[in-house]
Design a protein around this motif. Structure first.
Motif: not given
Length: 442
Positions: A98-111, A116-119, A125-130, A209-214
């Motif tokens: 599994t991978w649980l980061a999208p369940s955090e309050s910051a969600g999964f705004p992705a490109a 993104l995660r709050p600074g 804000a910081r860009l992180l990579t799956v 399958a879930e995070y389409h910008a892949a």
């Protein structure tokens, strides 16, 4: 819709006007269930209950249910000057994580495969990579041969943070939540040396399958990398992506994308392509990227996707002897003149293409789809590419370009040679049929 996810989404996507209404909702038993949907009821502490709405024909008395707990399956990290090295993985199946980061309050705004995660303390804000479910960092001479990666909640495989001379050969990657293979300088990192890696004869399909910008394969910023004889098909976004998430100059050089078979990309998302390049790929044609012998076809989805997409600040690329047809656009890209980041120094020679251009875009005097600058807002939109060269390319008819390619010996040879070599195809479990050839292919 909650914060900070909503604020981060507006920041990433450019404001509320670009955020459309939701097209699906989930994670509440009050919503109308869809076959295959589930909900974990945590309302009674210590007595959680998993609710599942069966698909047609499923008998839950006989069903096998797997609920992953681990977020990573195999990882290894060396140290500067002391890389982890000389380990082989052969004939294994990496599955169910599994991978649980999208369940955090910051969600999964992705490109792309970034989010993104709050600074810290109100900073940017910081860009992180799956991350990769199987990940090696600061590693050398790691080999993955003949393995399967499936049912994974993040990216399948990651090689990053100064990882060189690794081999990924003859693997199958499918049904993963994000991308297939990730390598190089991975955001938020901005520097590193990842040299001489080889990605060959893999079959990557039905990822994102879930995070389409892949992407099936993402080379974020490497040197002397070879991506050859892979097949990438049936993906929601891009097939093979070469280039960093941000402008990183002076890192990439002598990379080769050779003899790959790519089709059915951009099934869900636009503004991507079969082979997508961006950024500085070298300092001259001598040490720039070479895109050669690839067959990129059969992906007419949406309003804008490009077979071989040279986007943003692509620089120093040779596009040589490829076959490209049945995309919304065969070649082209957005030359960001407004940001002093134009597409430049790209030469096209000996290719076969139908030179498709979307209906909404006026053709230039030279091949390809190149959106112009916005006359009212010159600091937005695209501009003119610089120093493009076209030599000995063959135009396929817009009607039935596949038939015309099959009748041309040189074009048909590109198609026949692209993808995993014949000795790998049966081993990978690949079908004999190719969308360009029909059931009698190879």
């Amino acid at each position: 819709m909650d914060r900070p996810c909503w604020d981060l989404a507006q920041e990433l996507y450019g404001g509320r006007e670009l955020l459309e209404a939701p097209n699906s909702v989930e994670n509440s038993p009050s919503f109308a269930p869809k076959p295959g949907s589930w909900y974990l009821d945590r309302s009674r502490p210590g007595h959680h209950e998993l609710l599942y709405f069966p698909r047609p024909g499923e008998d839950m008395r006989r069903a096998r249910v797997v609920a992953p707990v681990l977020e990573t399956l195999v990882t290894g990290t060396g140290r500067p000057g002391r890389p982890l090295h000389d380990i082989g993985f052969r004939g294994l199946t990496f599955a169910y994580a599994t991978w649980l980061a999208p369940s955090e309050s910051a969600g999964f705004p992705a490109a792309w495969s970034m989010y993104l995660r709050p600074g810290k303390r109100g900073g940017e804000a910081r860009l992180l990579t799956v991350p990769g479910t199987v990940a090696f960092r600061t590693a050398e001479r790691i080999t993955f041969e003949g393995n399967r990666f499936t049912h994974l909640g993040a990216q399948a495989l990651e090689l990053s943070e100064n990882s060189s001379h690794n081999v990924v050969d003859g693997n199958v990657i499918s049904d993963v939540s994000d991308g297939g293979i990730l390598m190089g300088v991975v955001p938020p990192d901005r520097k590193g040396t990842n040299r001489g890696n080889r990605i060959t004869n893999n079959w990557i399909h039905h990822i994102g399958a879930e995070y389409h910008a892949a992407s099936g394969i993402w080379d974020t910023a490497t040197q002397e990398t070879t991506i050859a004889h892979n097949q990438v098909d049936d993906v929601p976004y891009t097939g093979i992506l070469s280039g960093p998430g941000d402008d990183l100059r002076g890192i990439m050089r002598r990379n080769r994308i050779l003899d790959n078979r790519v089709y059915a990309t951009n099934r869900l998302l636009q503004d991507g392509g079969g082979i997508y390049l961006r950024g500085e790929q070298g300092s001259s044609f001598a040490d720039g990227a070479v895109i050669s012998g690839n067959a990129v076809t059969s992906s007419k989805y949406g309003d804008w996707n490009v077979g071989i997409y040279t986007d943003d600040s692509t620089n120093w690329v040779t596009v040589d002897r490829n076959t490209v047809y049945d995309y919304v656009a065969s070649i082209g890209g957005c030359s960001e003149e407004w940001g002093h980041r134009p597409v430049q120094n790209v030469r096209y020679r000996g290719n076969f293409w139908d030179d498709a251009v979307p209906e909404w875009l006026e053709r230039r005097e030279f091949p390809g789809a190149w959106p112009p600058a916005d006359q009212q807002n010159p600091e937005e939109g695209c501009g003119d590419p610089h120093r493009l060269a076209f030599t000995d390319n063959t135009l396929l008819p817009s009607r039935n370009p596949g038939q015309a390619c099959a009748a041309n010996t040189a074009c048909a040879t590109v198609l026949a040679n692209a993808g995993p070599v014949p000795s790998y195809r049966q081993r990978l479990g690949m079908p004999n049929a190719d969308p360009a050839w029909g059931p009698a292919s190879r």
